[in-house]
Design a protein around this motif. Structure first.
Motif, mmCIF file in Angstrom:
data_model
loop_
_atom_site.group_PDB
_atom_site.id
_atom_site.type_symbol
_atom_site.label_atom_id
_atom_site.label_comp_id
_atom_site.label_asym_id
_atom_site.label_seq_id
_atom_site.Cartn_x
_atom_site.Cartn_y
_atom_site.Cartn_z
ATOM 1 N N GLY A 30 0.761 -1.307 -0.037
ATOM 2 C CA GLY A 30 -0.111 -0.044 0.016
ATOM 3 C C GLY A 30 0.888 1.339 -0.079
ATOM 4 N N ALA A 31 2.079 1.116 0.038
ATOM 5 C CA ALA A 31 3.173 2.325 0.113
ATOM 6 C C ALA A 31 4.104 2.122 -0.966
ATOM 7 N N CYS A 32 4.225 3.352 -1.828
ATOM 8 C CA CYS A 32 5.139 3.054 -3.006
ATOM 9 C C CYS A 32 6.334 3.406 -2.327
ATOM 10 N N PRO A 36 14.659 -0.637 -5.222
ATOM 11 C CA PRO A 36 14.382 -1.397 -6.530
ATOM 12 C C PRO A 36 12.890 -1.972 -6.385
ATOM 13 N N TYR A 37 12.434 -1.522 -5.757
ATOM 14 C CA TYR A 37 10.874 -1.966 -5.557
ATOM 15 C C TYR A 37 9.931 -1.428 -6.806
ATOM 16 N N ASN A 38 10.012 -0.095 -7.056
ATOM 17 C CA ASN A 38 9.426 0.500 -8.179
ATOM 18 C C ASN A 38 10.183 0.257 -9.488
ATOM 19 N N THR A 39 10.247 -1.295 -9.755
ATOM 20 C CA THR A 39 10.490 -1.809 -10.973
ATOM 21 C C THR A 39 9.591 -2.741 -11.766
ATOM 22 N N PRO A 40 10.027 -2.620 -13.002
ATOM 23 C CA PRO A 40 8.881 -3.769 -13.639
ATOM 24 C C PRO A 40 9.094 -5.205 -13.211
ATOM 25 N N GLU A 41 10.509 -5.641 -12.583
ATOM 26 C CA GLU A 41 10.527 -6.987 -12.064
ATOM 27 C C GLU A 41 9.818 -7.091 -10.699
ATOM 28 N N CYS A 42 9.477 -6.217 -10.048
ATOM 29 C CA CYS A 42 8.341 -6.127 -8.643
ATOM 30 C C CYS A 42 7.190 -5.773 -9.059
ATOM 31 N N GLY A 43 6.712 -5.572 -10.054
ATOM 32 C CA GLY A 43 5.389 -4.980 -10.573
ATOM 33 C C GLY A 43 5.094 -3.741 -10.088
ATOM 34 N N ASP A 45 6.502 -2.141 -7.322
ATOM 35 C CA ASP A 45 5.985 -2.349 -6.084
ATOM 36 C C ASP A 45 4.743 -2.842 -5.783
ATOM 37 N N GLY A 46 4.344 -3.734 -6.591
ATOM 38 C CA GLY A 46 3.223 -4.620 -6.421
ATOM 39 C C GLY A 46 1.957 -3.699 -6.971
ATOM 40 N N GLY A 47 1.994 -2.507 -7.692
ATOM 41 C CA GLY A 47 0.911 -1.733 -8.017
ATOM 42 C C GLY A 47 1.073 -0.455 -7.299
ATOM 43 N N ASP A 48 1.806 -0.423 -5.926
ATOM 44 C CA ASP A 48 1.891 0.703 -5.094
ATOM 45 C C ASP A 48 2.316 1.947 -5.779
ATOM 46 N N CYS A 49 2.990 1.882 -6.527
ATOM 47 C CA CYS A 49 3.471 3.180 -7.462
ATOM 48 C C CYS A 49 3.057 3.500 -8.689
ATOM 49 N N GLU A 50 1.752 2.891 -8.858
ATOM 50 C CA GLU A 50 1.073 3.410 -10.065
ATOM 51 C C GLU A 50 0.684 4.976 -10.161
ATOM 52 N N GLU A 51 0.343 5.444 -9.161
ATOM 53 C CA GLU A 51 -0.210 6.806 -9.209
ATOM 54 C C GLU A 51 1.099 7.765 -9.234
ATOM 55 N N PHE A 52 2.281 7.449 -8.655
ATOM 56 C CA PHE A 52 3.364 8.073 -8.478
ATOM 57 C C PHE A 52 3.974 8.105 -9.708
ATOM 58 N N ASN A 53 3.888 7.143 -10.691
ATOM 59 C CA ASN A 53 4.553 6.915 -11.904
ATOM 60 C C ASN A 53 3.684 7.578 -13.114
ATOM 61 N N LYS A 54 2.482 7.630 -12.685
ATOM 62 C CA LYS A 54 1.479 8.487 -13.741
ATOM 63 C C LYS A 54 1.899 9.869 -13.519
ATOM 64 N N VAL A 55 2.020 10.554 -12.253
ATOM 65 C CA VAL A 55 2.316 11.727 -12.143
ATOM 66 C C VAL A 55 3.751 12.100 -12.595
ATOM 67 N N PHE A 56 4.684 11.216 -12.303
ATOM 68 C CA PHE A 56 6.139 11.667 -12.392
ATOM 69 C C PHE A 56 6.653 10.314 -13.146
ATOM 70 N N PRO A 57 6.338 10.197 -14.620
ATOM 71 C CA PRO A 57 6.693 8.994 -15.363
ATOM 72 C C PRO A 57 8.284 9.001 -15.380
ATOM 73 N N LEU A 69 14.677 6.371 -3.861
ATOM 74 C CA LEU A 69 14.649 5.397 -2.781
ATOM 75 C C LEU A 69 13.273 5.560 -1.936
ATOM 76 N N ASN A 70 12.962 7.085 -1.955
ATOM 77 C CA ASN A 70 11.790 7.442 -1.301
ATOM 78 C C ASN A 70 10.886 8.209 -2.073
ATOM 79 N N PRO A 71 9.956 7.657 -2.753
ATOM 80 C CA PRO A 71 9.279 8.572 -3.454
ATOM 81 C C PRO A 71 8.430 9.405 -2.357
ATOM 82 N N TYR A 72 7.986 9.098 -1.356
ATOM 83 C CA TYR A 72 7.109 9.875 -0.492
ATOM 84 C C TYR A 72 7.727 11.414 -0.219
ATOM 85 N N GLN A 73 8.997 11.440 -0.563
ATOM 86 C CA GLN A 73 9.694 12.579 -0.295
ATOM 87 C C GLN A 73 9.363 13.941 -1.372
#
Length: 133
Positions: A30-32, A36-43, A45-57, A69-73
């Motif tokens: 549930g947290a982006c 290495p979590y926000n990678t294609p290999e890890c989906g 982050d299991g879909g947790d980073c979809e919104e972040f990646n839409k806004v900041f592709p 390392l810390n998209p929440y920043q």
């Protein structure tokens, strides 16, 4: 068997992710989390980073020196340095756009405050240790 079968579903969903991440349970929690979590290999982050990646592709550097390392920043109200303060990351989600000197000072003050707090804790621990001996 991987941990009594607990990791079976994870390994099926993300067969190449386990070699990248230290904490597989972060994926899809549930947290982006960043690289290495926000990678294609890890989906992503299991879909947790979809919104972040839409806004900041393009805010997904994977080099070890500037890994995201810390998209929440991004957009947290404080101007952070690399890799956040880049055009790809919207200049830290806009945090570094207005009055950048003031925001950079906020980041520097936050770092100084963190260091001062750590030093005070060490000093207090040292003082307490002397009293207990």
């Amino acid at each position: 068997n991987y941990d009594g079968g607990d990791c079976k579903q994870f390994n099926q969903l993300y067969p190449n992710c386990n070699a990248l991440v230290e904490y597989p349970d972060f994926v899809g929690d549930g947290a982006c989390h960043g690289y290495p979590y926000n990678t294609p290999e890890c989906g992503y982050d299991g879909g947790d980073c979809e919104e972040f990646n839409k806004v900041f592709p393009n805010c997904t550097s994977t080099s070890t020196s500037t890994a995201m390392l810390n998209p929440y920043q991004v957009g947290d109200g404080l101007c952070d340095g690399l890799p956040y303060n880049t055009s790809e990351c919207g200049y830290d989600g806009g945090d570094c756009l207005d009055n950048s000197n003031n925001n950079n000072n906020n980041h520097n003050n936050r770092s100084r405050n963190r260091n001062n707090t750590q030093n005070r804790k060490r000093k207090q621990q040292h003082q307490n240790k002397g009293r207990n001996e």
